[in-house]
Design an enzyme around this catalytic site. Structure first.
Site, mmCIF file in Angstrom:
data_model
loop_
_atom_site.group_PDB
_atom_site.id
_atom_site.type_symbol
_atom_site.label_atom_id
_atom_site.label_comp_id
_atom_site.label_asym_id
_atom_site.label_seq_id
_atom_site.Cartn_x
_atom_site.Cartn_y
_atom_site.Cartn_z
ATOM 1 N N LYS A 151 26.033 -32.298 38.211
ATOM 2 C CA LYS A 151 25.675 -30.929 38.590
ATOM 3 C C LYS A 151 26.302 -30.636 39.946
ATOM 4 O O LYS A 151 26.238 -31.465 40.854
ATOM 5 C CB LYS A 151 24.159 -30.790 38.676
ATOM 6 C CG LYS A 151 23.707 -29.418 39.145
ATOM 7 C CD LYS A 151 22.234 -29.185 38.934
ATOM 8 C CE LYS A 151 21.365 -30.113 39.722
ATOM 9 N NZ LYS A 151 19.929 -29.840 39.543
ATOM 10 N N CYS A 160 31.565 -18.327 46.941
ATOM 11 C CA CYS A 160 32.176 -18.040 45.636
ATOM 12 C C CYS A 160 31.129 -18.064 44.522
ATOM 13 O O CYS A 160 30.299 -18.960 44.465
ATOM 14 C CB CYS A 160 33.258 -19.075 45.349
ATOM 15 S SG CYS A 160 34.016 -18.920 43.722
ATOM 16 N N CYS A 219 32.538 -17.062 41.313
ATOM 17 C CA CYS A 219 33.374 -17.028 40.107
ATOM 18 C C CYS A 219 33.851 -18.422 39.691
ATOM 19 O O CYS A 219 34.420 -18.586 38.637
ATOM 20 C CB CYS A 219 34.580 -16.113 40.316
ATOM 21 S SG CYS A 219 35.899 -16.802 41.345
ATOM 22 N N CYS A 226 34.375 -18.491 49.063
ATOM 23 C CA CYS A 226 35.277 -17.571 48.372
ATOM 24 C C CYS A 226 36.642 -17.587 49.049
ATOM 25 O O CYS A 226 36.731 -17.543 50.270
ATOM 26 C CB CYS A 226 34.681 -16.158 48.432
ATOM 27 S SG CYS A 226 35.790 -14.848 47.846
ATOM 28 N N HIS A 266 38.655 -14.548 42.880
ATOM 29 C CA HIS A 266 37.934 -13.702 41.915
ATOM 30 C C HIS A 266 38.746 -12.465 41.535
ATOM 31 O O HIS A 266 38.616 -11.949 40.428
ATOM 32 C CB HIS A 266 36.556 -13.295 42.474
ATOM 33 C CG HIS A 266 36.635 -12.547 43.759
ATOM 34 N ND1 HIS A 266 36.539 -13.161 44.993
ATOM 35 C CD2 HIS A 266 36.823 -11.227 44.000
ATOM 36 C CE1 HIS A 266 36.642 -12.252 45.950
ATOM 37 N NE2 HIS A 266 36.828 -11.070 45.369
#
Ligand code: FES
Length: 76
Positions: free
Chosen positions: A23, A40, A42, A51, A55
């Site tokens: 995980k 982030c 995405c 990020c 994306h």
């Protein structure tokens, strides 16, 4: 787009990040986050969990509409 049977709407979100882990989770102390942090959502960022703008390309290629989580600190 056509979906059928068990695969209907089910696909992996994470294609490349820490695939050897059971995980992928991250924890940050609020005190360590400066005035702003951009995370982030995405799963395409090369700087995950931050990020890096990936994306935008993902959304253009897939028609998706995902974007980052932006955390800002108010005032001094
Ligand atoms: Fe993933 Fe920006 S790169 S949300």
């Amino acid at each position: 787009r056509f979906f059928s049977g068990k695969s209907c709407g089910k696909s992996k979100v994470n294609h490349a990040i820490s695939k050897d882990s059971a995980k992928v989770a991250h924890s940050f102390d609020m005190e360590d986050i400066g005035t702003k942090a951009v995370f982030c959502r995405c799963w395409r960022s090369k700087k995950f969990p931050y990020c890096d703008g990936a994306h935008t390309k993902h959304n253009e290629e897939t028609g998706d509409n995902v974007g980052p989580l932006i955390i800002k600190r108010k005032g001094p």
